[in-house]
Design an enzyme around this catalytic site. Structure first.
Site, PDB file in Angstrom:
ATOM      1  N   GLN A  32       0.815  -1.209   0.000  1.00  0.00           N
ATOM      2  CA  GLN A  32       0.000   0.000   0.000  1.00  0.00           C
ATOM      3  C   GLN A  32       0.856   1.270   0.000  1.00  0.00           C
ATOM      4  O   GLN A  32       2.037   1.247   0.312  1.00  0.00           O
ATOM      5  CB  GLN A  32      -0.937   0.008   1.208  1.00  0.00           C
ATOM      6  CG  GLN A  32      -2.043  -1.027   1.162  1.00  0.00           C
ATOM      7  CD  GLN A  32      -1.678  -2.332   1.830  1.00  0.00           C
ATOM      8  OE1 GLN A  32      -0.507  -2.623   2.075  1.00  0.00           O
ATOM      9  NE2 GLN A  32      -2.692  -3.141   2.133  1.00  0.00           N
ATOM     10  N   ALA A  37      -1.730   1.842  12.462  1.00  0.00           N
ATOM     11  CA  ALA A  37      -0.603   0.920  12.341  1.00  0.00           C
ATOM     12  C   ALA A  37      -0.838  -0.376  13.109  1.00  0.00           C
ATOM     13  O   ALA A  37      -1.281  -0.364  14.261  1.00  0.00           O
ATOM     14  CB  ALA A  37       0.673   1.590  12.832  1.00  0.00           C
ATOM     15  N   ASP A  38      -0.511  -1.490  12.469  1.00  0.00           N
ATOM     16  CA  ASP A  38      -0.512  -2.789  13.129  1.00  0.00           C
ATOM     17  C   ASP A  38       0.876  -3.152  13.644  1.00  0.00           C
ATOM     18  O   ASP A  38       1.041  -4.163  14.324  1.00  0.00           O
ATOM     19  CB  ASP A  38      -0.990  -3.879  12.161  1.00  0.00           C
ATOM     20  CG  ASP A  38      -0.132  -3.946  10.911  1.00  0.00           C
ATOM     21  OD1 ASP A  38       0.806  -4.755  10.886  1.00  0.00           O
ATOM     22  OD2 ASP A  38      -0.382  -3.189   9.963  1.00  0.00           O
ATOM     23  N   GLU A  63      -7.455   0.659   6.922  1.00  0.00           N
ATOM     24  CA  GLU A  63      -7.118  -0.526   7.706  1.00  0.00           C
ATOM     25  C   GLU A  63      -6.992  -0.251   9.203  1.00  0.00           C
ATOM     26  O   GLU A  63      -6.463   0.784   9.618  1.00  0.00           O
ATOM     27  CB  GLU A  63      -5.784  -1.107   7.227  1.00  0.00           C
ATOM     28  CG  GLU A  63      -5.816  -1.627   5.795  1.00  0.00           C
ATOM     29  CD  GLU A  63      -4.588  -2.450   5.475  1.00  0.00           C
ATOM     30  OE1 GLU A  63      -4.751  -3.653   5.198  1.00  0.00           O
ATOM     31  OE2 GLU A  63      -3.470  -1.899   5.527  1.00  0.00           O
ATOM     32  N   HIS A  64      -7.505  -1.214   9.998  1.00  0.00           N
ATOM     33  CA  HIS A  64      -7.163  -1.433  11.405  1.00  0.00           C
ATOM     34  C   HIS A  64      -7.769  -0.436  12.387  1.00  0.00           C
ATOM     35  O   HIS A  64      -7.303  -0.354  13.536  1.00  0.00           O
ATOM     36  CB  HIS A  64      -5.634  -1.443  11.606  1.00  0.00           C
ATOM     37  CG  HIS A  64      -4.902  -2.366  10.701  1.00  0.00           C
ATOM     38  ND1 HIS A  64      -3.671  -2.069  10.167  1.00  0.00           N
ATOM     39  CD2 HIS A  64      -5.240  -3.585  10.207  1.00  0.00           C
ATOM     40  CE1 HIS A  64      -3.276  -3.056   9.389  1.00  0.00           C
ATOM     41  NE2 HIS A  64      -4.208  -3.989   9.395  1.00  0.00           N
ATOM     42  N   GLU A 122      -8.501  -4.234   6.162  1.00  0.00           N
ATOM     43  CA  GLU A 122      -8.161  -5.278   7.115  1.00  0.00           C
ATOM     44  C   GLU A 122      -8.618  -4.787   8.481  1.00  0.00           C
ATOM     45  O   GLU A 122      -8.285  -3.669   8.891  1.00  0.00           O
ATOM     46  CB  GLU A 122      -6.656  -5.542   7.098  1.00  0.00           C
ATOM     47  CG  GLU A 122      -6.236  -6.799   7.820  1.00  0.00           C
ATOM     48  CD  GLU A 122      -4.771  -7.120   7.551  1.00  0.00           C
ATOM     49  OE1 GLU A 122      -4.496  -8.195   6.995  1.00  0.00           O
ATOM     50  OE2 GLU A 122      -3.908  -6.285   7.890  1.00  0.00           O
TER      51      GLU A 122
END
Length: 610
Positions: A166, A446-447, A483-484, A505
């Site tokens: 990404q 952020a993951d 995401e997240h 996600e």
């Protein structure tokens, strides 16, 4: 064609551990070629008269400094003036690292020719774990690559590798002489990749390989090899047929309903810097530069306030109030008060992944209720103190007269909550204005990062409620990656919205099911259309689950939309990445994405069913 590799059990958990322990380089890139004073200290401009060895050494040093600098602060742009670089016998072959922009300075992509390769390879975090899953934040545009294989024999012969994920854009490229591969299949495995975006490009045979999802719009491709989960094409000549969806999972629109290419720098015949601002297109197909200069208008660089990180927001706002456009040169800007864009038609262009970081809870950027603003090439980071929003377009209780034929446009705008440092925001992107075009964005809570958190610590520290909230009517998003986030990742309240490729996600880190409840409903859908919306359409959407912090967590639906005839979801899916469960694809329809089908999506061709 290589066989596509599917995710294996626990691969993302292993990735997180490896990222936490990997070495990060922080030194600045070497600059053997002198930077231009016009574009700030972090821009290097090459000229065809320069020795090729000097150019090669500069770019090799830049890559060495940035190849592992995922959470660093170095930003740089490398520009090529019109001409030819490299030959068949002495090609220019280099790789592109984090926070690096590579671009030609011609009026057309054919004005700058690189005989050689411009590449991104997998990162090998260990000798047996080579992936592109974290190859984020880099840009290539406005040049031609004539693939020349000398010096890259064996597996890499005849192919230009662009193994990215990404927040990487490929725009206005002309590639000849070989194959373009979006997967690096020459390293050790598992070779996973999670991109990506191509626009306004003319390409040879393309190997999709392991890319989980991808959007290609307004381009030409000689052929496309395969699909994994969600490959989407809009207005692309040579795109594959999607008649047998989901085998393979292609989504193909013959034309793109609305598009505007990102502004770009070029050097005119007198050697002066100009900014070309492409025109809006409706129902477009193919490249904009086939018949010469891309339609649009040109602004001299003298019409811009050329900012560096040492410039204050006060000075930037004063320049905007005085009628200047804004060029943000590479670097990290601490933004303690809002950059206010109040004038219709203002162009804000970031180069070299210019990054705005919120300080003391500021909203870094607000675009007022004025028409036809262009905001492109900027990353916005949440800061330690919570911001209400990171980028706000218009006011929620007021709608502008933003014209449909010249919409406010956001291009290559990226958001981060956590990662390089602690980040907190209620919402990353809020769009209240009507007729806005969002052309490629990654909105990321952020993951993983350098904070050193456990998942539970991250859940309790890096607050991010919603990724994108769209309240304006007639908003179009081409390439929406979110995401997240800790509640709904995307909420679409505006009427007549259109999304072409959606990738989401769900968060990795909810500690318990109680932390992931929407009232009495288990979890928050990855894509939510407001209950009062009458008309909305989505083409090619995926919601993924990897609840590694608590694999027993359930999410009721991947997508949640009103049940009425004007709401149409075309080619959507959910997929399990080895932790957690999504019980249904949309509104109770579709089977569970659970541990019995890890890496194998649950597809719905159309919702509601025709």
């Amino acid at each position: 064609m290589r066989t596509t590799r599917r995710p294996s059990l626990g691969r993302l958990f292993a990735l997180g551990l490896l990222l936490a322990t990997s070495v990060v380089a922080t030194g600045p890139a070497a600059t053997a070629a002198a930077p231009t004073t016009d574009l700030g200290p972090n821009v290097t401009v090459f000229d065809p008269s320069m020795p090729l060895g000097t150019i090669q050494a500069t770019l090799d040093a830049a890559h060495a400094a940035q190849v592992d600098n995922e959470m660093g602060t170095t930003r740089h742009a490398y520009f090529f003036k019109p001409g030819t670089y490299g030959t068949a016998e002495q090609p220019l072959h280099f790789k592109v690292g984090y926070y690096t922009e590579i671009a030609g300075l011609g009026a057309s992509p054919t004005d700058v020719v690189i005989n050689g390769k411009v590449e991104v390879y997998n990162r090998c975090l260990t000798p047996t774990n080579c992936i592109a899953l974290t190859n984020f934040w880099r840009t290539i545009s406005n040049l031609s690559i004539n693939i020349t294989g000398k010096g890259s024999e064996g597996c890499r012969t005849g192919t230009n590798f662009w193994a990215v994920s990404q927040a990487v854009s490929m725009r206005r490229l002309n590639v000849t002489g070989g194959t373009l591969s979006l997967m690096d299949y020459c390293t050790a495995g598992p070779q996973y990749a999670s991109g990506g975006f191509i626009a306004d490009s003319k390409l040879p045979a393309v190997v999709n390989g392991s890319q989980q999802q991808w959007l290609t719009r307004d381009s030409e491709v000689a052929s496309w090899s395969n699909a994994v989960w969600n490959q989407v094409f809009a207005g692309t000549v040579g795109a594959p047929d999607d008649a047998t969806f989901p085998s393979p999972p292609y989504t193909t629109l013959d034309t793109n309903p609305v598009s505007r290419e990102k502004p770009y720098l070029f050097v005119d015949a007198e050697g002066e810097y100009q900014v070309r601002v492409p025109a809006v297109q409706k129902n477009s197909r193919g490249i904009t530069w086939a018949n010469g200069l891309t339609p649009g208008y040109t602004l001299p660089l003298s019409d811009f306030f050329v900012a560096t990180p040492s410039d204050s927001v006060k000075d930037i706002n004063k320049a905007l109030q005085d009628g200047k456009h804004l060029l943000l040169t590479p670097g990290v800007y601490d933004v303690e008060r809002t950059i206010d864009i109040k004038r219709a038609g203002t162009v804000v262009l970031g180069i070299g992944h210019a990054t705005l970081t919120a300080v003391n809870g500021a909203t870094p950027v607000e675009i007022s209720d004025v028409p036809s603003v262009i905001f492109a090439g900027v990353t916005i980071d949440a800061g330690l103190k919570k911001s209400q929003v990171l980028l706000k377009v218009g006011k929620k209780d007021k709608r502008s007269n933003n014209p449909a034929d010249n919409p406010t446009t956001l291009s290559d705008v990226y958001f981060r909550v956590g990662g390089p440092h602690v980040g907190r925001t209620n919402t990353a992107l809020e769009v209240n204005t009507d007729n806005v075009l969002i052309d490629h964005t990654w909105v990321w809570r952020a993951d993983h990062g350098v904070e050193g958190f456990t998942d539970t610590e991250r859940w309790n520290t890096n607050d991010g409620r919603n990724g994108a909230i769209i309240n304006g009517d007639n908003v179009t998003a081409t390439g929406l990656f979110v995401e997240h986030f800790q509640r709904y990742n995307t909420i679409w309240n505006g009427e007549n919205g259109t999304t072409i490729l959606y990738q989401n996600e769900l968060p990795y880190d909810p500690p318990t099911q109680a932390d992931w409840m929407n009232g009495d409903v288990e979890g928050y859908a990855g894509y939510k259309v407001g209950n009062g919306v009458q008309k909305h359409q989505l083409y090619g959407g995926g919601v993924y689950v990897f609840n590694q912090n608590n694999p027993s967590i359930h999410t009721e639906n991947g997508f949640e939309v009103p049940d009425r005839p004007g709401i149409k979801l075309h080619h959507i899916m959910t997929v399990n990445l080895s932790a957690g469960i999504i019980d249904h694809v949309v509104n109770g329809v579709g089977g569970p994405a659970d541990l019995t089908r890890v890496g194998s999506p649950v597809y719905i061709t159309d919702y509601p069913a025709p």
